[in-house]
Design a protein around this motif. Structure first.
Motif, short mmCIF file in Angstrom:
data_model
loop_
_atom_site.label_atom_id
_atom_site.label_comp_id
_atom_site.label_asym_id
_atom_site.label_seq_id
_atom_site.Cartn_x
_atom_site.Cartn_y
_atom_site.Cartn_z
N ARG B 46 0.67 -1.22 -0.27
CA ARG B 46 0.03 -0.38 0.12
C ARG B 46 0.92 1.30 -0.05
O ARG B 46 0.59 1.99 -0.67
N PHE B 47 2.05 1.29 0.30
CA PHE B 47 2.65 2.60 1.31
C PHE B 47 3.80 2.36 -0.41
O PHE B 47 3.51 4.09 -0.99
N GLY B 48 3.80 1.79 -0.36
CA GLY B 48 4.40 2.02 -2.33
C GLY B 48 4.07 2.14 -3.65
O GLY B 48 3.88 3.36 -4.39
N MET B 49 2.64 2.20 -3.81
CA MET B 49 1.56 2.62 -4.43
C MET B 49 0.80 3.72 -4.21
O MET B 49 0.77 4.45 -5.43
N LYS B 50 1.41 4.07 -3.18
CA LYS B 50 0.75 5.84 -3.03
C LYS B 50 2.12 6.69 -2.84
O LYS B 50 2.33 7.42 -2.43
N LEU B 51 3.54 6.45 -3.20
CA LEU B 51 4.94 6.68 -3.49
C LEU B 51 4.71 8.20 -4.33
O LEU B 51 5.43 9.50 -3.72
N ALA B 52 3.96 8.38 -4.66
CA ALA B 52 3.80 9.08 -5.84
C ALA B 52 3.06 10.99 -5.10
O ALA B 52 3.65 11.45 -5.12
N HIS B 53 2.87 10.57 -4.33
CA HIS B 53 2.44 11.43 -3.16
C HIS B 53 2.71 11.77 -1.56
O HIS B 53 3.59 12.34 -1.18
N HIS B 54 4.21 10.71 -2.06
CA HIS B 54 5.32 10.69 -0.67
C HIS B 54 6.51 11.52 -0.79
O HIS B 54 7.01 12.74 0.42
#
Lengths: 142, 485, 384, 660
Positions: B46-54
């Motif tokens: 889940r975290f990897g998939m949201k990296l664009a916002h990280h």
């Protein structure tokens, strides 16, 4: 068969103009029904999204009824025809998923067909009582 | 090519999942799958998939005003010259930047604290075992696996490894608070029963984790279990380069983050320099951490991201986003993983800083070769160091007091929002409080109240698990009272 | 002089491109010409990193196009989403072309601005599995591999020292290696839904190994070829009847292989156990959403009806997220296998989705991604 | 602060829900323990007050709601009582008066859907009521304030069908100074009443009442009559209907023709006149419908015209134009009154009582034409077999009505019609024997019962029983075998003429108009009113009203009063000049919409279009059906007042962990 005294819980989506009116007419006609069904009113059967039907099953429904106006009577011209197309997919998918077919019904009921509405509820409740609780019902849900 | 494609490693945890970051013409980021990456075959959690916002970009600041990197470095040099400085670098960045940071430390006559206080309380001979675990492929050939982490929430790319092990005949016991689907049994038992109850032997693997807030006693207990049962052990860590940083910034006597916070509170620490390590995000009680940092005379932040500590910092030296950095990481297996980026803004800044403080100039190639010689040589072929020490004296264990328990996961380490925004309770709690479906549960501690959605789980009575940082929490366990909203 | 339906054999005039090409370098030459002559603004190509790794890029530089020659069997990526919102030419496996057409049905791609150079496809492999296979079955060090090919049901690897080793595909797949599962039951081997359908099947006689068979599927295909010919990038000649027959035969063999494998990959699940089967398959899902992000047919943004249920706060026995995707893709899933590739819990999502999609599509005699004018049956509207 | 901001600010405040559980006397309290329900509901989150009252819809009940809103500043109100179909508008108005947006109101049906259908399971009914109200509270918490929008109303009315009802409605609207388009499918206005001889209960001559009205309608400059025209298309919504009317060709110029009849005289083609005289007597290919027709214009029946040109020559004004084409006109109207009338029941298909087998079995309408002075036989009642005056005439009641094999409803006018015809016969031919074979004589309104007694006094014989068997003897007399259920004897009655008292059925033409207007159909095939008592002449479509026979079988006085009722209801919109459209419409979230356009073909009202990659909604056209939302894959499209989250909250709260 479920343990004795188990009452099925059925969610019925009714369209404001016809099937909801049918349920009212069933009431006016005092056609007695088992207290198994909870009606949710939508403006047209076309509004019923497979998403709502899935959510009903996953929240614990033992059966879900999709109802609306007879073809040709839709207050919004052809909302019910589109419901029929979506319902075909919904039915096939739940069947392939392994849910007993008797847990999902489509029925066109006009505002004047109170008795037919009552009979429909009686029939479905009896069939579902035969099938027992839905396999998708979460633990501890009443 | 139009825009850019970077090959990089997910900063979520020490697993070392490879991925691509795509940057289009307008700079918008997107995650893409690098199926050739051995650790994760391109798969992300889940975290990897949201990296664009990280990757929120940091901006250099001096005393609250925007400035260039050069001015920020100049201002930092003046502040640091001759000062008693504490440095914190937990490993959220590349080996090369961490090494540069430790060179600055040399110039200041101090050490880089990795925040893992645990190491300073362990005999040095078992450091390698804690630092580098068995390889991920070896998990798949284990016969029995004892899980002291919740893979679904904390280190999700372990799930497929454990499932593969089960396909090869392994049995899995989880020693956590909730039943795990992939575990054959769940034993929430007294720690003293671990050795007798868990049925471990030389073909077993223990999977635990260590992080800045871990109780050293717990790590010793894990090591003893491995020693007594000859089971292999793998310590997962929350930061992408925790292993690399631990090896590069050697030396016992390093302070853990809680210890540093105490130091600031007592006034023994006046100046703090951080490298991509935000104590407000890392500490369980963010508000307390923020309050502590106000007591510092000088707070200098070297960071690629914009975090809460940037707002409080006297000086911010902004470096390029992690995916764009030239550099390497070392994951939990001791594998060296390379970024494809070529930017060295961070290294150049620290090079200038080191020189201003009397150290020599630094360059990327030099640092990279140093990394290869110092830590990769030792681990050219990652091999598991059998534990070579006696049973450790665990000493006083700070008994677990609270009923609200943290399930640390990447979203929590960066204090970033996640859809899984709820606490977990069991059915007895639901019925006792009379919670309706979709209703909220109110958690009250001495620092306040918060209303949270709840999920029903099979877990011990009275406990509340959370994978989200809560304002009411004061440690990784907290005493809270509960009632229906 | 080129017209729709032509069956041609051709090659790149640039000897280097021709040599490096999997067959005759025609595809690369056509793409390069399209960019040079301004037929398109960009080209989607695979940027090579090593034999088992390449990443799709969008380029406006002809050299990058020329550098991307050569087919890659171990880089299973779907290129459709890279063509969105651009005037672009792209190489396309049959599943790439299907995905582009499905996106066009949802107005996310303008087909008139998208030139699809189709590639025959015998099936793609996963890079990490292939490396393990090379060691276990071929006894070749992956670093030494320079090229691979699929011919007559065999998978052939060429090494630096010129050696070639071939093992039958079904033998490899029995041992758990070989092609990705979705490619095994795929029956669309020649991209008839693209603008051009190119490949080395049917290239015989003296041209064998150094020319590309090319079937012109529509007007855009004609424009692509004529543009490349004007640019002096390619030479083409009509294919002989024998060549056409051989190509058809090879295609039949591959298609039959696909349909026979389908029964093996989809054993019947008994009625009463079926719901437990699906619950068990999905039990380890961590709701990361990768299968939706990677799906080349899915047109929704980050927020959609399935991601609305990303939170696991409700412990439903079956994930709402998956049930909605299973329904939304029933009529448009092209079984390209991307979702299975990216699932962190190794759930065979493509196979599960296909158990719903294949029967529903066959029942309606509807194949997604073949013709942009076919309305997805789910949205078929009976407007009197 | 604009109104919109006022609403959203109020939104962010803390939720304060007021629940009002109605006992409805014993209708609900009879099966549901309302106090137990109220107690349970008070335990739910955000519920500030939960009270029971005897009659919530009464003034006292509504006052209690209004006070509660003010005293406890409620920002959501829930009423659990009967069906929203009838009482939602009442309560919406009530909360609006107390200053709360009318859409922040949730209605839960615990009467028709609960107490009335679980009368003997009190425990189940109470548990179900608790759960239904719990669902309502969950939805109430998510309700958002809405503004129903105002639309201007075109100051013109369309009346479909110019029978007595349609004419009455047209005149009433016109007299209130509004433009009326009166569209009639037949060549003349007047409808079925024009065919009748006398009308009960006053026995005054039908055309003598109808004629002057027809002339008045023609003279009224606010009424534009469109005879011989059909409704083809109706689009739009209340206040803004676009109507397409097809004018069928009369093959003569209506302005030139004076109805002098010269053409009819020379026309060589003659056929039975079925449209007006029920097939008795004939008419020419070119004919005027009947002497008192309005407009008094001829028309050509092209199907039998042999193009001999005789009429063209005979017409002094050169009005005839054989290649006249059908024309269309587009009307903009604000309201529509449907008075499309009925058809007489046709007993021929199953030869009921020998109809169609024996010449001397006729229907009431055929009898009306026989006895009518301006009819084909100039008022002489004769037997069709030998054109002699019949000595013994029998009327059979309930033909095509109160019959399981045809229509189960009572057509309400046939008893009185037979009594009237029996009296006329006795007056005209005193020595004839008149029998009425009946099941029940239904004479419900003023002077009807006296009319019945007068018939008896005049010697009309009543037999309580209907012919079980009808045969014909050699001189075509009808032999009816009847069991007289009062004397329990079998009577063999020989009659010279038998009249079948036929009822009413919904005609084909009304069905087409009904489908065009999308008015719902009742079980008996006629158009369905919104509510028999509360909205008898309204339909569920705002701005469309139905009256007269089109709404179901009724006699002329009842039809005329419904005509005026429709006029009154319709003119409300014309007078106000504005109409409130339902606030419930589609809404799109632009950030989530990807412009895939899947929803656009779903909308039958063409309210959706894609403009530069985003969805654009014409809220005025949107009827709020919600079909497009179910198709939208992203969930960007949602329906105000029936949002996905509101429906899902209801679904979730059907269930609970603990027992209720």
């Amino acid at each position: 068969m479920a343990e004795e005294g188990w009452e099925p819980k059925i969610v019925a989506f009714c369209c404001n103009w016809c099937s909801y009116g049918g349920a009212d007419t069933a009431g006016m006609g005092r056609f007695q029904q088992p207290a198994s069904t909870r009606v949710i009113r939508v403006m047209c059967s076309g509004r019923i999204d497979p998403l709502h039907v899935y959510n009903a099953f996953l929240e614990g429904a033992d059966a879900v009824l999709v109802t609306g106006c007879h073809i040709g009577d839709c207050h919004y011209v052809n909302g019910n025809e589109k419901t029929e197309v979506k319902y075909k997919f919904l039915e096939e998918m739940l069947q392939q998923l392994g849910l007993e077919p008797d847990r999902l019904h489509l029925n066109w009921i006009s505002a004047s067909e109170g008795e037919r509405f009552a009979n429909f509820i009686n029939e479905v409740t009896a069939k579902v009582k035969e099938l027992g609780p839905s396999p998708l019902k979460p633990a501890g849900v009443k | 090519m139009i825009g850019n494609v970077y090959q990089t490693v997910c900063p979520g945890c020490n697993m070392g999942c490879g991925l691509y970051i795509r940057e289009d013409e307008e700079g918008a980021l997107a995650v893409d799958f690098m199926k050739s990456s051995p650790a994760n075959l391109g798969k992300l959690c889940r975290f990897g998939m949201k990296l664009a916002h990280h990757y929120s970009k940091a901006t250099s600041m001096v005393d609250g005003k925007e400035s260039s990197v050069e001015d920020a470095v100049k201002a930092a040099s003046d502040k640091l010259k001759g000062a008693d400085v504490t440095m914190l670098g937990v490993g959220n960045t590349t080996n090369e930047e961490s090494l540069a940071f430790s060179k600055v430390a040399d110039a200041l006559g101090t050490v880089v604290n990795t925040g893992m206080g645990v190491y300073s309380e362990l005999p040095t001979e078992c450091h390698p075992t804690v630092g580098v675990g068995i390889t991920l492929d070896d998990i798949e050939s284990a016969k029995r696996i004892a899980l002291f982490v919740d893979p679904y929430v904390q280190y999700p790319l372990l799930v497929r490894r454990i499932l593969a092990a089960k396909k090869n005949g392994a049995s899995v016991v989880s020693v956590g608070w909730r039943d795990l689907h992939l575990a054959d049994e769940n034993k929430y038992i007294d720690p003293d029963m671990y050795e007798s109850e868990l049925g471990l032997d030389s073909e077993s693997v223990i999977i635990a984790d260590v992080h800045p807030n871990t109780d050293p006693g717990w790590v010793k207990r894990m090591l003893n279990l491995a020693l007594k049962t000859q089971a292999k052990i793998l310590f997962m860590k929350p930061f992408v380069n925790a292993t690399g940083v631990d090896l590069l910034c050697k030396g016992t006597g390093q302070k853990g983050i809680p210890e540093i916070m105490e130091g600031i509170n007592e006034g023994s620490i006046k100046t703090l320099v951080t490298l991509d390590s935000d104590p407000i995000e890392l500490m369980p009680d963010s508000d307390a951490a923020a309050a502590t940092l106000t007591k510092l005379d000088n707070l200098i932040v070297i960071s690629s991201r914009y975090g809460p500590v940037n707002k409080m910092a006297d000086i911010v030296i902004a470096t390029e986003p992690l995916y764009a950095k030239a550099g390497s990481f070392m994951n939990v297996e001791g594998q060296l993983l390379n970024n494809s980026g070529e930017s060295t803004t961070g290294i150049d800044a620290m090079s200038t800083l080191a020189q201003n403080l009397g150290g020599e100039a630094l360059d990327y190639q030099g640092l990279h070769n140093n990394v290869l010689e110092s830590i990769v040589q030792k681990f050219t072929k990652p091999n598991y160091k059998e534990l070579a020490c006696e049973v450790l004296d665990i000493g006083p264990m700070e008994e677990k007091k609270g009923n609200l328990i943290y399930l640390y996961n990447p979203f929590m380490w960066f204090d970033e929002p996640d859809d899984n925004d709820f606490v977990m309770v069991n059915m007895n709690t639901v019925n006792k409080l009379g919670l309706g479906k979709g209703a909220m549960i109110a958690l009250t501690s001495d620092t306040g109240t918060v209303n949270m959605r709840y999920r029903v789980e099979d877990m011990p009575d009275g406990l509340i698990l959370t994978a989200k940082k809560l304002p009411v929490a004061t440690g990784w366990t907290t005493i809270v009272s509960t009632e229906a909203v | 002089m080129v017209n729709v339906g032509d069956m041609l054999v051709g090659y790149a005039t640039d000897e280097d491109v021709r040599k490096r090409g999997a067959s005759g370098g025609l595809v690369t030459a056509v793409l390069a010409a399209a960019l040079e002559k301004g037929l398109v603004e960009n080209v989607v190509v695979m940027k090579h990193i090593n034999e088992f790794e390449a990443v799709p890029i969008i380029t406006d530089d002809v050299d990058e196009v020329l550098a991307s020659t050569g087919s890659l069997h171990s880089v299973p990526v779907n290129l459709a989403k890279y063509a969105m919102g651009r005037k672009v030419a792209m190489p396309a496996k049959p599943c790439d072309a299907q995905a582009v057409i499905e996106q066009a049905k949802r107005d996310m791609i303008d087909l008139d601005n998208t030139y699809i150079v189709g590639l025959n496809c015998g099936g793609s492999m996963h890079p990490v599995t292939t490396k393990k296979m090379l060691v276990a079955m071929y006894d070749i060090d992956p670093e030494d591999v320079v090229g691979e090919d699929i011919e007559k049901g065999k998978l052939i690897f060429k090494t630096k020292n010129g050696e070639e080793k071939a093992i039958a595909i079904d033998e490899l797949e029995e041992a758990g290696y070989g092609r990705r599962e979705s490619c095994r039951f795929c029956t669309l081997k020649i991209p008839v839904n693209a603008d051009l359908a190119c490949g080395n099947w049917g290239v015989i006689g003296d041209l064998a190994g150094s020319a590309t068979f090319c079937q012109v599927m529509n007007d855009k295909g004609v424009k692509l070829l004529e543009n490349a010919i004007d640019a002096g990038r390619i030479k083409v000649e009509p294919a002989s009847d024998k060549a056409i027959a051989i190509r058809a035969k090879v295609n039949d063999v591959m298609v039959n292989l696909g349909s026979t494998l389908e029964e093996k990959i989809f054993p019947e699940i008994p009625d009463e156990g079926r719901i437990q089967f699906y619950m068990e398959q999905m039990a380890d899902c961590i709701d990361c959403g990768a299968c939706k992000e990677v799906c080349p047919v899915c047109a929704c943004g980050e927020d959609s009806k399935c991601t609305m249920f990303h939170s696991l706060v409700d412990n439903y026995k079956m994930s709402m997220y998956h049930m909605i995707r299973l329904l939304h893709l029933t009529d448009s899933c092209i079984a390209c296998g991307q979702c299975s590739d990216v699932c962190p819990s190794d759930i065979p999502i493509t196979l599960l989705q296909s158990r719903f999609a294949i029967p529903a599509q066959r029942r309606r005699e509807y194949t997604p991604g073949m013709n942009v004018d076919d309305v997805p049956p789910f949205f078929e509207v009976i407007l009197k | 602060m604009t109104e919109q901001e006022a609403i959203t600010n109020e939104e962010s405040e803390e939720l304060r829900i007021g629940a009002f559980i109605c006992e409805c006397g014993i209708n609900i309290a009879g099966a549901v323990d309302c106090y137990a329900v109220a107690d349970y509901i008070s335990t739910l989150p955000n519920v500030v007050t939960s009270v029971v009252n005897k009659y919530t819809c009464s003034d006292a009940g509504q006052a209690e709601i209004k006070n509660a809103i003010k005293d406890m500043n409620l920002n959501r109100v829930l009423v659990a009582s009967c069906t929203p179909k009838t009482h939602e508008p009442i309560f919406r108005a009530c909360v609006e008066e107390a200053g709360l947006n009318q859409y922040l109101f949730e209605f839960v049906n615990i009467r028709e859907h609960c107490s009335w259908i679980h009368m003997w399971e009190k425990e189940d009914a109470t548990r179900k009521a608790k759960e239904l109200v719990r669902m309502g509270v969950a939805r109430a918490a998510l309700l958002e304030p809405l503004q129903s929008s105002e639309v201007p109303v075109t100051d013109a009315a369309l009346v479909i069908g110019a029978g007595v009802t349609g004419m009455q409605a047209a005149m009433d609207i016109a007299d209130m100074e509004h433009k009326v388009y009166l569209v009639e499918q037949g060549p003349s206005i007047g409808g079925k009443m024009a065919q009748l001889d006398k009308t009960f209960p006053t026995n005054d001559c039908s055309i003598c009442i109808l004629g002057p009205k027809m002339v008045e309608v023609a003279r009224n400059e606010n009424i534009e009559i469109m005879s011989y025209s059909d409704i083809v298309e109706v689009d739009g919504y209340v206040g803004n209907f676009k109507v397409k009317v097809k004018h069928k060709p009369r093959y003569l110029n209506i302005d030139e023709c004076t109805g002098c009849g010269l053409c009819t005289e020379v026309c060589p083609v003659e056929v039975p006149y079925t449209e007006f005289n029920e097939g008795i007597g004939t008419r020419k290919a070119i004919y005027t419908p009947f002497p008192q027709a309005v407009p008094l214009r001829a028309l050509v029946d092209k199907s039998i015209c042999i193009d001999c040109g005789a009429c063209i020559k005979a017409c002094e004004r050169g009005a005839i134009d054989m290649d006249q084409k059908e024309t269309f006109s587009e009307l903009d109207v604000g309201v529509i009154v449907v008075a499309a009338g009925y058809d007489v029941y046709d007993p021929e298909p199953n030869n009921e009582f020998g109809f169609g087998l024996y010449d001397n079995v006729i229907t009431t309408m055929e009898f009306e034409r026989l006895i009518n002075a301006s009819g084909p036989t100039m008022g002489k009642v004769v037997r069709p077999s030998d054109v002699k005056p019949p000595k013994r005439i029998g009327f059979v009641q309930c033909v095509g009505s109160r019959d399981k094999n045809s229509n189960i409803y009572c057509s309400s006018f046939c008893c009185m019609a037979s009594l009237k015809n029996a009296q006329l016969l006795k007056e005209k031919y005193p020595d004839t024997e008149v029998y009425i074979m009946y099941m029940d004589m239904r004479t419900p309104f003023r002077m009807y019962e006296e009319f019945y007694n007068r018939a008896r006094d005049m010697g009309v014989r009543f037999i309580r029983g209907r012919p079980a068997e009808v045969t014909e003897n050699e001189d075509h007399n009808i032999i009816a075998r009847i069991e007289d259920t009062l004397t329990n004897e079998i009577v063999n009655l020989e009659l010279d003429l038998m009249v079948l008292s036929v009822g009413a059925v919904a005609p084909e033409s009304t069905e087409t108009v009904r489908q065009i207007l999308k008015v719902s159909k009742a079980a008996d095939g006629f158009m369905m009113e919104a509510h028999p008592k509360l909205k008898p002449v309204d339909t569920t479509l705002d701005g469309i009203f139905i009256g007269g026979m089109t709404q179901g079988p009724k006699d002329i006085p009842y039809s005329i009063s419904q005509g005026s009722a429709c006029a009154a209801r319709a003119t409300k919109f014309l007078a106000q000049g504005k109409a409130m459209t339902e606030g419930i419409t589609a809404k799109v979230d632009d950030d989530i919409c990807v412009g895939c356009g899947v929803c656009v073909p779903m909308c039958p009202f063409q309210a959706l279009s894609i403009e530069d990659d985003k969805l654009k909604i014409l809220t005025a056209l949107c009827k709020g059906c919600g079909t497009c939302m179910a198709a939208c894959p992203t969930g960007a499209l949602d329906q105000s007042h029936f949002k996905n989250e509101q429906l899902l909250a209801q679904v979730k709260n059907v269930f609970a962990y603990g027992e209720v």
